[in-house]
Design an enzyme around this catalytic site. Structure first.
Site, PDB file in Angstrom:
ATOM      1  N   ASP A 154       0.823  -1.207   0.000  1.00  0.00           N
ATOM      2  CA  ASP A 154       0.000   0.000   0.000  1.00  0.00           C
ATOM      3  C   ASP A 154       0.861   1.263   0.000  1.00  0.00           C
ATOM      4  OD1 ASP A 154      -1.305  -2.288   1.087  1.00  0.00           O
ATOM      5  OD2 ASP A 154      -2.891  -1.034   1.906  1.00  0.00           O
ATOM      6  N   HIS A 203      -1.079   4.468  -0.499  1.00  0.00           N
ATOM      7  CA  HIS A 203      -2.113   5.322   0.099  1.00  0.00           C
ATOM      8  C   HIS A 203      -1.828   6.823  -0.044  1.00  0.00           C
ATOM      9  CE1 HIS A 203      -5.206   2.783   1.681  1.00  0.00           C
ATOM     10  NE2 HIS A 203      -4.345   1.989   2.288  1.00  0.00           N
ATOM     11  N   ASP A 209      -4.211  -0.366  -3.296  1.00  0.00           N
ATOM     12  CA  ASP A 209      -4.339   0.756  -2.357  1.00  0.00           C
ATOM     13  C   ASP A 209      -3.311   1.848  -2.670  1.00  0.00           C
ATOM     14  OD1 ASP A 209      -6.411  -0.620  -1.238  1.00  0.00           O
ATOM     15  OD2 ASP A 209      -5.673  -0.504   0.819  1.00  0.00           O
ATOM     16  N   ASP A 245      -6.269   7.209  -1.507  1.00  0.00           N
ATOM     17  CA  ASP A 245      -7.026   7.400  -0.258  1.00  0.00           C
ATOM     18  C   ASP A 245      -6.083   7.600   0.927  1.00  0.00           C
ATOM     19  OD1 ASP A 245      -9.627   7.416  -1.196  1.00  0.00           O
ATOM     20  OD2 ASP A 245      -9.928   5.267  -0.933  1.00  0.00           O
ATOM     21  N   ARG A 246      -6.632   8.215   1.967  1.00  0.00           N
ATOM     22  CA  ARG A 246      -5.914   8.536   3.205  1.00  0.00           C
ATOM     23  C   ARG A 246      -4.892   9.647   2.968  1.00  0.00           C
ATOM     24  NH1 ARG A 246      -8.434   6.547   7.837  1.00  0.00           N
ATOM     25  NH2 ARG A 246      -9.075   4.397   7.524  1.00  0.00           N
ATOM     26  N   ASN A 266      -8.597  -2.922  -2.097  1.00  0.00           N
ATOM     27  CA  ASN A 266      -9.973  -2.616  -1.685  1.00  0.00           C
ATOM     28  C   ASN A 266     -10.278  -1.126  -1.773  1.00  0.00           C
ATOM     29  OD1 ASN A 266      -8.122  -2.550   0.689  1.00  0.00           O
ATOM     30  ND2 ASN A 266      -9.946  -1.844   1.760  1.00  0.00           N
ATOM     31  N   HIS A 267      -9.243  -0.275  -1.786  1.00  0.00           N
ATOM     32  CA  HIS A 267      -9.478   1.168  -1.893  1.00  0.00           C
ATOM     33  C   HIS A 267      -9.582   1.648  -3.336  1.00  0.00           C
ATOM     34  CE1 HIS A 267      -9.476   3.082   2.129  1.00  0.00           C
ATOM     35  NE2 HIS A 267      -8.962   1.909   2.480  1.00  0.00           N
ATOM     36  N   HIS A 316      -3.753  -8.414  -3.045  1.00  0.00           N
ATOM     37  CA  HIS A 316      -3.827  -7.327  -2.074  1.00  0.00           C
ATOM     38  C   HIS A 316      -4.254  -7.811  -0.697  1.00  0.00           C
ATOM     39  CE1 HIS A 316      -4.223  -3.337  -0.428  1.00  0.00           C
ATOM     40  NE2 HIS A 316      -5.420  -3.675   0.018  1.00  0.00           N
ATOM     41  N   ARG A 351     -12.357  -6.631   9.956  1.00  0.00           N
ATOM     42  CA  ARG A 351     -12.719  -5.422   9.201  1.00  0.00           C
ATOM     43  C   ARG A 351     -14.215  -5.318   8.945  1.00  0.00           C
ATOM     44  NH1 ARG A 351      -8.034  -3.412   6.484  1.00  0.00           N
ATOM     45  NH2 ARG A 351      -6.287  -4.859   6.609  1.00  0.00           N
ATOM     46  N   HIS A 360      -2.278  -4.714   2.439  1.00  0.00           N
ATOM     47  CA  HIS A 360      -3.576  -4.504   3.095  1.00  0.00           C
ATOM     48  C   HIS A 360      -3.517  -4.135   4.572  1.00  0.00           C
ATOM     49  CE1 HIS A 360      -7.892  -4.729   3.118  1.00  0.00           C
ATOM     50  NE2 HIS A 360      -8.003  -5.918   3.672  1.00  0.00           N
TER      51      HIS A 360
END
Length: 551
Positions: free
Chosen positions: A295, A297, A324, A327-328, A356-357, A405, A453, A480
């Site tokens: 990730d 991010h 990923d 995001d964030r 997943n993002h 992922h 999660r 992840h």
């Protein structure tokens, strides 16, 4: 059995230690300590709600919802139980469930302005969701936004653009209306109404059709490259290393790429990704190496640091970024355009997997959608969503290393051929193989368990071992999860997690890592690194306002 005064005191002492660990951002330690407090006195709703908050910080929203529900069960009037559970639902995009909990918070604390503010924000989110659902076209009728864009027509100047169709329709509508008025004086009312209805329907189709590109692939207007633009430029159809270097330098200096070139990158990568299978096989020649990153991010400056440590992507220095990307972090646009540009420059230098993002629901909550609107425009929001649906779901390197992922599956017997057969061109479902590839996590115990999660599942070392044996593989490599050292080896060395966003969200204090493999041995060589400085733009700067209220 009620706790006596000594056990109550002991539990409170442990809670104080847990609170201190939480304040120091040591969330795993805080969870362990809250668990100890619960073991001493399990009837205190505060301990359960506090542990729920720590789970939220680790993005373990399923566990957070479970703990918050237990707090509510112990004390139905404890407002923080509903508050923590609502925040967990909110983080998963379950706005309607969250709304019910925040309504309960407001009911318990009617005069609390903070509770009122959060309820109002949640109500707005639910209303927006309902509005979007109401106006959304049926799936069968949706058209690709990419097919309505011809980037080659962008930047050709106003002289190349014809008069917008809507401008033509307006005077036509006026003339037809005038004719209809004349018709009123000579025809029956029923005939007049019928004629007017036909006119309105036809005009509506023309207006909507040309607006959406239904009848023609129309140029994106008002995107001419201005003469004073000094940023990176793509000459013709070829994305070169010089262009990518210039673009990255501009990004480092907080300059933006012109939308004309951003369109070109994203549209070219879409064509490239569409042609790939859901499971991509990678061949690393003998004596050559290959690097896998986890990730990122939206942490662009840490991405640049990876390239400084390990070299830029090239045919001789290929990378796989394992989902990923966005995001964030608040430099997600810079990250995704850089990765896409390298892939366009040299397809064998850059491999990309979906995380997943890379989905509408996550992007709407965690900042990428807002960042795209701020740095590019609304059309790019839908365009990125389309491209993310084209990303492969997994890779196999030299027939030995399975890279995904999230993780493995809720059933045994899944073959690589089953993954290749997945129709991935959609938003991630809430169950099934595709969901589990993107969301699942390993667990220390054998067997399978519920996901911490709230999506996917947890799987043990025995599950990993059977999957590898059945598919004649040696290793599962996944991402992840944030890890203190940037990586973690689990399941008797058969599974490795790699995470490449150091000091995640500017608060976790973790290292980042990437893993190099050299053929033919394909033994993992793990490299760790620390975070580098970045401009004073906080993580989640472009996220939905309501999410920041619950952090």
């Amino acid at each position: 059995m009620e706790a006596n005064s000594s056990t109550i005191s002991r539990a409170e002492e442990i809670k104080v230690l847990a609170n201190e660990a939480f304040k120091a951002h040591k969330y795993n330690q805080a969870i362990d300590l809250y668990t100890q407090a619960i073991e001493v006195n399990g009837q205190n709703a505060v301990y359960w709600a506090n542990r729920a908050f720590a789970h939220t910080k680790l993005e373990e929203y399923g566990s957070a919802i479970e703990d918050a529900s237990k707090a509510i069960e112990i004390d139905p009037q404890y407002s923080k139980g509903y508050y923590r559970r609502g925040a967990g639902y909110l983080a998963l995009g379950k706005f309607k469930e969250a709304l019910k909990d925040f309504q309960q918070v407001k009911k318990i604390r009617p005069n609390d302005p903070d509770a009122s503010k959060k309820l109002k924000e949640c109500e707005k989110a639910v209303m927006k969701l309902k509005f979007e659902e109401a106006i959304a076209a049926p799936v069968a009728e949706r058209r690709s936004v990419a097919e309505s864009i011809d980037f080659r027509s962008i930047g050709t100047g106003p002289s190349s653009s014809s008069v917008p169709t809507q401008v033509v329709i307006v005077p036509v509508a006026v003339a037809v209306t005038a004719a209809a008025v004349m018709l009123v004086r000579t025809a029956k009312p029923a005939l007049v109404v019928g004629v007017l209805m036909v006119i309105l329907v036809v005009l509506g189709i023309l207006w909507g059709g040309w607006s959406s590109g239904l009848f023609t692939k129309r140029p994106v207007l008002d995107l001419e490259v201005e003469p004073n633009y000094t940023g990176a430029r793509i000459e013709g159809d070829t994305i070169t290393l010089d262009f990518v270097k210039k673009m990255m330098d501009d990004f480092k200096n907080e300059k933006r790429l012109h939308r004309r070139y951003a369109f070109q990158i994203v549209l070219q990568i879409r064509e490239m990704l569409q042609a790939l299978p859901s499971l991509v096989d990678i061949d690393v020649p003998e004596g050559k190496h290959f690097t896998v990153c986890g990730d990122v991010h939206g942490q662009f400056y840490d991405l640049v640091n990876i390239f400084q440590l390990n070299g830029l992507p090239s045919e001789d220095n290929p990378y796989l970024f394992n989902g990923d990307f966005v995001d964030r972090g608040s430099f997600s646009v810079e990250v995704i355009l850089t990765l896409f540009a390298f892939k366009c420059m040299c397809p064998s230098a850059m491999y990309l997997a979906r995380g997943n993002h890379e989905s509408k629901s996550m992007n709407k909550i965690y900042g990428f959608e807002g960042e795209v609107r701020a740095k590019l425009n609304d059309k790019f929001v839908e365009l990125f969503a389309e491209v993310f649906c084209c990303l492969p779901l997994a890779h196999v390197i030299n027939g030995k290393v399975f890279v995904v992922h999230g993780g493995l599956f809720s059933v045994d017997g899944v073959k690589l051929s089953d993954i290749r057969a997945i129709d991935r061109f959609c938003e991630p479902p809430e169950e099934g193989l595709m969901c589990e590839l993107l969301w699942s996590d390993p667990q220390p115990l054998p067997g399978r368990g519920p996901s911490k999660r709230g999506v996917g599942l947890s799987f043990g070392g025995d599950v990993t071992k059977r999957f590898l044996e059945e598919n004649k593989l040696d290793l599962v490599l996944r991402s992840h999860e944030v890890k203190d050292e940037g990586y973690e080896v689990e399941h008797d060395g058969k599974l490795i997690t790699v995470f490449s966003a150091p000091n995640y969200c500017d608060q976790m204090g973790n290292k980042g890592a990437f893993i190099r493999f050299t053929a033919p041995e394909m033994k993992p060589e793990i490299v760790t690194f620390s975070a580098v400085p970045h401009p004073q733009v906080k993580p989640m700067a472009y996220a939905n306002n309501f999410l920041g209220l619950f952090s």
